[in-house]
Design an enzyme around this catalytic site. Structure first.
Site, mmCIF file in Angstrom:
data_model
loop_
_atom_site.group_PDB
_atom_site.id
_atom_site.type_symbol
_atom_site.label_atom_id
_atom_site.label_comp_id
_atom_site.label_asym_id
_atom_site.label_seq_id
_atom_site.Cartn_x
_atom_site.Cartn_y
_atom_site.Cartn_z
ATOM 1 N N GLU A 256 0.056 10.275 -7.141
ATOM 2 C CA GLU A 256 -0.423 11.068 -5.996
ATOM 3 C C GLU A 256 -0.069 10.271 -4.756
ATOM 4 O OE1 GLU A 256 -1.854 13.993 -6.308
ATOM 5 O OE2 GLU A 256 -2.091 13.977 -8.483
ATOM 6 N N CYS A 295 -5.326 12.343 2.460
ATOM 7 C CA CYS A 295 -3.980 12.688 1.972
ATOM 8 C C CYS A 295 -3.650 14.152 2.220
ATOM 9 C CB CYS A 295 -3.855 12.354 0.496
ATOM 10 S SG CYS A 295 -5.165 13.096 -0.491
HETATM 11 P P1 NAP Z 1 -1.013 1.619 -0.932
HETATM 12 O O1 NAP Z 1 -0.825 0.504 0.010
HETATM 13 O O2 NAP Z 1 0.178 2.176 -1.607
HETATM 14 O O3 NAP Z 1 -2.068 1.075 -2.027
HETATM 15 C C1 NAP Z 1 -2.574 1.919 -3.018
HETATM 16 C C2 NAP Z 1 -3.116 1.087 -4.163
HETATM 17 O O4 NAP Z 1 -2.045 0.399 -4.791
HETATM 18 C C3 NAP Z 1 -4.113 0.010 -3.743
HETATM 19 O O5 NAP Z 1 -5.132 -0.066 -4.702
HETATM 20 C C4 NAP Z 1 -3.266 -1.247 -3.743
HETATM 21 O O6 NAP Z 1 -4.018 -2.409 -3.944
HETATM 22 C C5 NAP Z 1 -2.392 -0.973 -4.943
HETATM 23 N N1 NAP Z 1 -1.181 -1.763 -4.986
HETATM 24 C C6 NAP Z 1 -0.369 -2.104 -3.966
HETATM 25 N N2 NAP Z 1 0.675 -2.822 -4.439
HETATM 26 C C7 NAP Z 1 0.518 -2.923 -5.786
HETATM 27 C C8 NAP Z 1 1.252 -3.546 -6.838
HETATM 28 N N3 NAP Z 1 2.387 -4.204 -6.587
HETATM 29 N N4 NAP Z 1 0.775 -3.480 -8.105
HETATM 30 C C9 NAP Z 1 -0.377 -2.810 -8.374
HETATM 31 N N5 NAP Z 1 -1.114 -2.205 -7.412
HETATM 32 C C10 NAP Z 1 -0.664 -2.242 -6.140
HETATM 33 O O7 NAP Z 1 -1.741 2.852 -0.253
HETATM 34 P P2 NAP Z 1 -3.057 2.839 0.670
HETATM 35 O O8 NAP Z 1 -2.693 2.234 1.982
HETATM 36 O O9 NAP Z 1 -4.212 2.305 -0.081
HETATM 37 O O10 NAP Z 1 -3.302 4.399 0.845
HETATM 38 C C11 NAP Z 1 -2.697 5.184 1.844
HETATM 39 C C12 NAP Z 1 -1.617 6.053 1.251
HETATM 40 O O11 NAP Z 1 -2.121 6.752 0.130
HETATM 41 C C13 NAP Z 1 -1.156 7.131 2.214
HETATM 42 O O12 NAP Z 1 0.247 7.156 2.202
HETATM 43 C C14 NAP Z 1 -1.711 8.426 1.625
HETATM 44 O O13 NAP Z 1 -0.918 9.552 1.869
HETATM 45 C C15 NAP Z 1 -1.766 8.119 0.193
HETATM 46 N N6 NAP Z 1 -2.826 8.894 -0.465
HETATM 47 C C16 NAP Z 1 -2.464 9.906 -1.295
HETATM 48 C C17 NAP Z 1 -3.440 10.653 -1.938
HETATM 49 C C18 NAP Z 1 -3.079 11.759 -2.875
HETATM 50 O O14 NAP Z 1 -3.963 12.239 -3.574
HETATM 51 N N7 NAP Z 1 -1.850 12.194 -2.919
HETATM 52 C C19 NAP Z 1 -4.789 10.366 -1.724
HETATM 53 C C20 NAP Z 1 -5.111 9.326 -0.867
HETATM 54 C C21 NAP Z 1 -4.120 8.595 -0.238
HETATM 55 P P3 NAP Z 1 -4.484 -3.352 -2.711
HETATM 56 O O15 NAP Z 1 -5.326 -2.513 -1.824
HETATM 57 O O16 NAP Z 1 -5.225 -4.431 -3.409
HETATM 58 O O17 NAP Z 1 -3.201 -3.783 -2.057
#
Ligand code: NAP
Length: 518
Positions: A256, A295
């Site tokens: 997602e 999102c």
């Molecule tokens: P993100 O930076 O991609 O992080 C998402 C998750 O991935 C966090 O728990 C992060 O952990 C983890 N993560 C990052 N690098 C990783 C790795 N190498 N290995 C394992 N896990 C890893 O996204 P965000 O800033 O939290 O969220 C914002 C984004 O999410 C926006 O682009 C939004 O559109 C999207 N979003 C989409 C939905 C949907 O349902 N489609 C819903 C909500 C948000 P850490 O925090 O510990 O780095």
């Protein structure tokens, strides 16, 4: 100072090494710290597979539904405390905090109800049975059975409660143990919920584990029966999806990710109609609820070119009524962005949009009177030319959207929206069914959900940004290509579909749909 611990292999684990700080986005003060260093991630997965999985699979759907009902109640009992933590660590207003926390307990309750409806079953029929032989004696039936692995859930920062529990509800009901990893910057609420889940003692040992902080080398130890459900940015999604160990074992992945959600106003919608009022209210809500860190929030607003000035004036007026400030204050309607990194990203994103559009209100600067905290005002931009790439490529994950003019035709609108490359939800406003049909034909292939607003449903509608457990959440292409929720459809990711072929008297009777459904 709070230290967030992880719950692994039946005990709380305090990480070693240098911790990561969690902040209060209103004051910029540190409120907690966490580290996952020292966790044996291989053992954690094995504990889920060896203890949690068998214990869950020994239960019927009905029994697992009862677990979800108890979890929902245990979390709901601490609603006020969780709202306070959300205000403190995520910068949400009380209303935004409720959106997240009640979303979590509501989704658990909805899946509890579905489980109750499935009663004694341990597998689910998938579609009707089919005659394969000369007579019905040789029969085929697709059946969904629980897989034997662990579900790893990596969640985004913006919905620490809902994101964890909407995934956990589906997995646990399907009989799959979960490992929950929230986004670190706002993990305080998720961590407190994890404590409540463990303390209430409802789930069998190994069915629920929780990682506060980095996922470490967890993915290196995943196996063929495990699955990964990820919510977050496309950038991280690409990294995880391409992880060599996941590729090697064909580990199931559901993603997602980002979405440049659009709202389209049709030319037939009159200024004094209910549909127009709904359009303005939904766009203003979507832009500012959770400070636009949703999102499903609208990023592109398509309006007929001759209505651009009118819509601009009305939206600027609606956004001016949104009081920005300390989310703990009752009058505040929009709090800060959740982290310093988010603040920097959103300001830079506004600059990039503003290079191709005019600022109608807001902007990258700090709102007056707010000297500290990661605050921005609701920001509306107006483009003269809707075709510039930046509007269809740049997800600015904050209270920011751009008005884009179009000629009024459904085909032009759909081809502009499709340039987003695949989205979670698109809302369209019209009272003309032929216009809607063209929008559905053009945009359904690009979206997980289409929301069709009109005078006739205005009074009863729930806003397009709201994700409901009954309906699919997810979208193709840029949105990740995943599917979550959608009632019982949400369980399928955690189940294996197998084609059973054999004697009808056994296959249909034991695994087929109940006679009333067949
Ligand atoms: P993100 O930076 O991609 O992080 C998402 C998750 O991935 C966090 O728990 C992060 O952990 C983890 N993560 C990052 N690098 C990783 C790795 N190498 N290995 C394992 N896990 C890893 O996204 P965000 O800033 O939290 O969220 C914002 C984004 O999410 C926006 O682009 C939004 O559109 C999207 N979003 C989409 C939905 C949907 O349902 N489609 C819903 C909500 C948000 P850490 O925090 O510990 O780095």
């Amino acid at each position: 100072m709070r230290t967030l611990e992880s719950y692994t292999c039946g005990r709380w684990h305090r990480g070693t090494g240098t911790p990561v700080a969690l902040h209060n986005p209103t004051t910029e003060e540190v409120v907690a710290e966490t580290s996952s260093e020292g966790i044996d991630f291989r053992a954690l997965l094995a504990h889920a597979r060896d203890a949690g999985g068998p214990a869950l699979r020994a239960q019927t759907f009905g029994e697992r539904g009862a677990l979800l009902k108890a979890l929902s109640a245990a979390i709901h009992e601490h609603r006020e405390e969780l709202i306070a933590l959300s205000i403190e660590n995520a910068g949400t207003t009380r209303s935004d905090a409720k959106f997240d926390i009640d979303g979590a307990t509501g989704t658990l309750a909805a899946y509890a109800h579905l489980g109750q409806g499935l009663g004694e079953a341990r597998s689910l029929p998938s579609g009707p049975g089919v005659q394969l032989g000369r007579t019905a004696r040789f029969w085929g039936q697709h059946v969904l059975v629980p897989r034997l692995g662990a579900a790893v859930h990596v969640n985004a920062f913006n919905f620490p409660a809902w994101n964890m529990m909407e995934k956990a509800a589906c997995a646990l009901l399907a009989g799959c143990p979960v490992i929950e990893k929230p986004g670190t910057p706002t993990a305080l609420v998720a961590w407190r919920i994890a404590q409540l889940v463990v303390e209430c003692g409802v789930l069998p040992e190994g069915a629920y584990q929780f990682i506060a902080g980095s996922a470490g080398d967890l993915l290196d130890h995943m196996e063929a029966q495990d699955c990964l459900a990820f919510t977050g940015s496309s950038r991280t999604a690409a990294l995880l999806r391409g992880h060599p160990n996941l590729v090697r074992h064909n580990v199931r992945c559901n993603v997602e990710a980002d979405s440049l959600n659009a709202a389209i106003l049709a030319p037939d919608v009159e200024a004094d109609s209910e549909a127009y009022g709904l359009f303005l209210a939904n766009v203003a809500l979507d832009m500012t609820q959770k400070t636009g860190q949703k999102c499903t929030a609208v990023r592109r607003i398509l309006v007929p070119a001759e209505r651009l000035d009118e819509v601009r004036t009305d939206l600027v007026a609606a956004l001016a009524r949104i009081r920005v400030g300390d989310p703990a204050e009752r009058e505040t309607r929009m709090g800060p962005l959740a982290s310093a990194a988010q603040y920097a990203d959103v300001r830079a994103g506004i600059e990039r949009l503003a290079a191709a559009a005019e600022l109608a209100c807001g902007g990258p600067q700090r709102p007056q009177g707010l000297e500290r905290g990661w605050f921005l005002a609701p920001t509306l931009l107006v483009a003269a030319d809707a075709t510039a790439d930046v509007f269809h490529a740049e997800e600015v994950f904050g209270p920011v959207a751009t008005l884009l003019p179009f000629g009024g035709g459904a085909e032009e609108a759909t081809s502009l929206v499709a340039r987003g490359g695949g989205g979670l939800v698109c809302s369209a406003y019209s009272n003309d069914n032929a216009w809607f049909e063209a929008v559905v034909a053009g945009l359904a292939p690009w979206h997980g959900r289409l929301w069709l607003g009109s005078d006739r449903m205005a009074e009863q509608s729930l806003a397009p940004g709201m994700v409901l457990p009954q309906m699919i959440h997810g979208g193709p292409g840029r949105a990740g290509g995943g599917e979550e929720l959608g009632g019982l459809l949400g369980l399928e990711f955690y189940l294996q579909r197998t084609a059973l072929q054999g004697f009808q008297g056994f296959v249909a009777k034991t695994f087929g749909p109940a006679e009333a459904d067949a």
